[in-house]
Enzyme design. Structure first.
Site, mmCIF file in Angstrom:
data_model
loop_
_atom_site.group_PDB
_atom_site.id
_atom_site.type_symbol
_atom_site.label_atom_id
_atom_site.label_comp_id
_atom_site.label_asym_id
_atom_site.label_seq_id
_atom_site.Cartn_x
_atom_site.Cartn_y
_atom_site.Cartn_z
ATOM 1 N N LYS A 1 -6.233 -5.374 3.996
ATOM 2 C CA LYS A 1 -7.079 -4.219 3.686
ATOM 3 C C LYS A 1 -8.131 -4.488 2.605
ATOM 4 C CE LYS A 1 -6.295 0.395 1.630
ATOM 5 N NZ LYS A 1 -5.514 1.628 1.787
ATOM 6 N N ASP B 1 -0.174 -0.840 -4.779
ATOM 7 C CA ASP B 1 -1.462 -0.396 -5.337
ATOM 8 C C ASP B 1 -1.350 0.905 -6.119
ATOM 9 O OD1 ASP B 1 -1.061 1.218 -3.075
ATOM 10 O OD2 ASP B 1 -3.170 1.191 -2.474
ATOM 11 N N ASN B 2 -0.389 1.754 -5.759
ATOM 12 C CA ASN B 2 -0.168 3.024 -6.484
ATOM 13 C C ASN B 2 1.191 3.560 -6.055
ATOM 14 O OD1 ASN B 2 -2.750 3.713 -4.345
ATOM 15 N ND2 ASN B 2 -0.778 4.683 -3.923
ATOM 16 N N HIS C 1 -11.021 -1.591 1.764
ATOM 17 C CA HIS C 1 -11.129 -0.211 1.263
ATOM 18 C C HIS C 1 -11.993 -0.050 0.020
ATOM 19 C CE1 HIS C 1 -8.994 3.967 0.992
ATOM 20 N NE2 HIS C 1 -10.248 4.020 1.434
ATOM 21 N N ASP D 1 0.843 -1.184 0.000
ATOM 22 C CA ASP D 1 0.000 0.000 0.000
ATOM 23 C C ASP D 1 0.887 1.246 0.000
ATOM 24 O OD1 ASP D 1 -2.053 1.802 0.282
ATOM 25 O OD2 ASP D 1 -2.950 0.851 2.027
ATOM 26 N N CYS E 1 -5.793 4.290 -3.698
ATOM 27 C CA CYS E 1 -6.192 2.976 -3.161
ATOM 28 C C CYS E 1 -7.504 2.451 -3.708
ATOM 29 C CB CYS E 1 -6.335 3.051 -1.645
ATOM 30 S SG CYS E 1 -4.815 3.451 -0.803
ATOM 31 N N HIS F 1 1.639 2.118 3.957
ATOM 32 C CA HIS F 1 0.760 3.266 4.219
ATOM 33 C C HIS F 1 1.077 3.818 5.615
ATOM 34 C CE1 HIS F 1 -2.867 5.733 4.375
ATOM 35 N NE2 HIS F 1 -3.187 5.355 3.149
#
Ligand code: NAG
Ligand code: NAG
Ligand code: NAG
Length: 570
Positions: free
Chosen positions: A131, A289-290, A133, A38, A77, A226
């Site tokens: 996670k 994820d990014n 989300h 993340d 996310c 994160h």
């Protein structure tokens, strides 16, 4: 809607008509393991050449398998996870604008059939560890109602690495507990560092699966890297942080420890697959994820160098992510995969790998394409020319589209303040393991497990060659572009760092026109953003200090004060 049992019976009948019967068929399907980071930076893996801290297990996965040189994901996310699970662009699931904050009553469009539902119907055991989300304001939005047999982890955006509580950066919402086993609150093992905890749970599932005749679909969706809550954003065990005492910036030192724990997780998962004799029949994917938020909201010191921008921007630093895949079915494992691949491609690609035929209704809704032939085929398989819509958000007026090797950018986020290269590569603080990099990689748990299934030996020379080839070369800066004032056009294969705007060169007017046209077409196909305003009744103070499925829960009459007392686990 089909009931699951009816669908399963039908599958049994269809499969039963084949020679081997359903169960045999099912056992031969590969296990699918997706390990997601993340907000980890593009340059925070050492396989690109960074020497500040080494990621031996992730690098080993890339060198033994295929390093995903141009893996693209939406820059935040919720849209990124939505694209992975639905195989669709965020504009086609209502997730194109920002993310779902915990106190907002909305979710990923329920029309889309998600990857876990598809694999569940094909006889897989489907598991999410970590996670989600993608919405939880109603029970039907949550993972076990959307195709996962099992969920262990959290529903919201992030949690504290030890206490599993989160406070949204929105005025006046209280701290809330967010950790569950399926629909039930899970209080056990609180205080254990969550990266280790999630890994242990994933290992347990892998071991349990070994005795069963069902294949495993496992998404290990980490909190790392994160940030936790604002008052203590970067968290790692002290003994892990001490390993990086040579890093001068104390925040970056903590971040390195967070990455290191994540890297160990990759090693543990691959080792457990090997020790339970399931590795050979598994597909293991790791990616972020990014891009990292280097500065600003949720900044974690992550680095997307040398790419422009960061999380929540239309630039490569937001959308081009670190990733790798391994499977014994990859003919060209040990080579870099240079074909552009989008996270929405995983659904059709993995379905192909698992010999799952997608229903026409699902296929018709997909934006992702099946790249299994390219991924599993020869190293020099020609690229499939393709389109990737990186973003199209008409609320913030930002969009970015890739067609072939052309990238179009129109508008940007945060008034352009995160549009430049936001970090540099550290040359002073060098990981002591760097001097014996190849040995470190080969001694990693991941490499030891994967070596047995290698086609060619991973020599020091091959490691050095792959690492050199994975380096990104920017070229010279030529013509800037301010996407708030003008269209930007880049030849992304020659100019990965977006330093040469070609929009106003006559020679490219046809290309620009085509991109604009396609962008407008995509806009016309977009559904409305699903975003809905925060609901005061979501506040954990109304729900015994827990983030609950709040839309249908009657608030208690006397709210608790949650920040220091009122813990649901005490
Ligand atoms: C989802 O389904 C509803 C009702 O069937 C429909 O109105 C809506 O347009 C669909 N959304 C998308 C994105 O297809
Ligand atoms: C938050 O609480 C403060 C103090 O109680 C109050 O002044 C403010 O209006 C509240 N803000 C919102 C958005 O509810
Ligand atoms: C680019 O952005 C501007 C401003 O939001 C908008 O007016 C224009 O239509 C956009 N171009 C395309 C092709 O969508």
């Amino acid at each position: 809607m089909w009931s699951l049992s009816a669908t399963f019976l039908l599958l049994l009948c269809l499969r039963g008509s084949k020679a081997n019967g359903a169960e045999m068929e099912a056992t031969r399907r590969p296990n699918i393991i997706i390990i997601m980071a993340d907000d980890m930076g593009f340059d925070d893996v050492s396989f690109r050449g960074g020497r500040e801290f080494i990621t031996p297990n992730i690098d080993a996965l890339a060198y033994h398998g295929r390093l995903l040189d141009r893996l693209y994901a939406p820059a935040m996310c919720t849209p990124s996870r939505g694209a992975l699970l639905s195989g669709r662009y965020p504009i086609h699931t209502g997730t194109q604008h920002f993310v779902i904050s915990n106190e907002e009553p909305w979710a990923l469009d329920s029309n889309a059939t998600l990857m876990p539902e598809i694999f569940q119907r094909a006889g897989y055991s489907t598991n999410l560890v970590g996670k989600w989300h993608l919405g939880f304001s109603r029970p039907e939005y949550t993972p076990t109602h959307r195709g996962f047999d099992y969920h262990y982890g959290y529903w919201g955006a992030y949690i504290d690495y030890y206490q599993r509580r989160s406070k949204m950066p929105v005025a006046n919402y209280s701290l809330g507990y967010d950790f569950r086993r399926n629909m039930e609150l899970e209080c056990r093992d609180r205080g254990t560092y969550v990266t280790d905890l999630l890994t242990t749970e994933a290992e347990r599932l892998i071991k349990e699966q070994a005795g069963k005749d069902k294949p495993l679909f496992l998404m290990l969706s980490h909190l790392a890297t994160h940030t936790a809550n604002e008052d203590d954003p970067l968290q790692a065990p002290e003994e892990e942080i001490r390993k990086f005492s040579y890093i001068k910036d104390p925040n970056r030192r903590k971040y390195a420890a967070m990455v290191s724990k994540l890297d160990q997780s990759v090693g543990r998962i691959i080792s457990t697959l090997a020790s339970t004799d399931q590795l050979e029949n598994s597909i293991v994917i790791f990616y972020s994820d990014n891009g990292a938020p280097s500065v600003g909201m949720f900044a974690n010191t992550g680095s997307n160098w040398p790419l422009r921008g960061q999380k929540n921007t239309p630039w490569e630093g937001g959308v081009r992510v670190a990733g790798a895949v391994w499977s014994s079915k990859l003919e060209a494992r040990g080579s870099i995969f240079t074909q552009p691949i989008y996270v929405g491609d995983w659904l059709p690609t993995l379905a192909h790998a698992a010999d799952i035929e997608l229903e026409p209704k699902i296929l018709a809704g997909l934006d992702g394409i099946d790249l299994w032939p390219q991924l599993s085929g020869a190293a020099d398989a020609p690229h499939v020319p393709r389109e990737i819509l990186h973003s199209l958000d008409d609320v913030w007026k930002v969009g970015s589209l890739l067609m072939g090797h052309w990238k179009y950018v129109n508008g940007t986020t945060s008034a352009g303040q995160y549009d430049s290269v936001l970090t540099y590569r550290e040359f002073d603080d060098i990981d002591p393991r760097e001097s014996r990099y190849a040995v470190t990689i080969r001694n990693s748990p991941a490499s030891r497990a994967l070596t047995r299934l290698d086609l060619r030996r991973l020599t020091q020379q091959r490691i050095a060659g792959l690492r050199r080839s994975a380096a990104v070369h920017c070229g010279d800066f030529q013509r800037s572009c301010n996407p708030l004032l003008e269209d930007c056009l880049f030849d992304i294969s020659a100019d990965p760092c977006e330093q040469n705007n070609l929009a106003y060169s006559e020679r490219h007017s046809d290309v620009l026109a085509a991109l604009r046209k396609r962008f407008r077409e995509l806009r016309a196909s977009a559904s409305r953003p699903g975003n809905r305003a925060s609901m005061p009744s979501a506040d954990p103070t109304w729900h015994t200090c827990t983030w609950e499925a709040f839309e249908q829960q009657k608030p208690r009459s006397v709210p608790l004060v949650c920040d220091y007392v009122g813990d649901p686990c005490e």
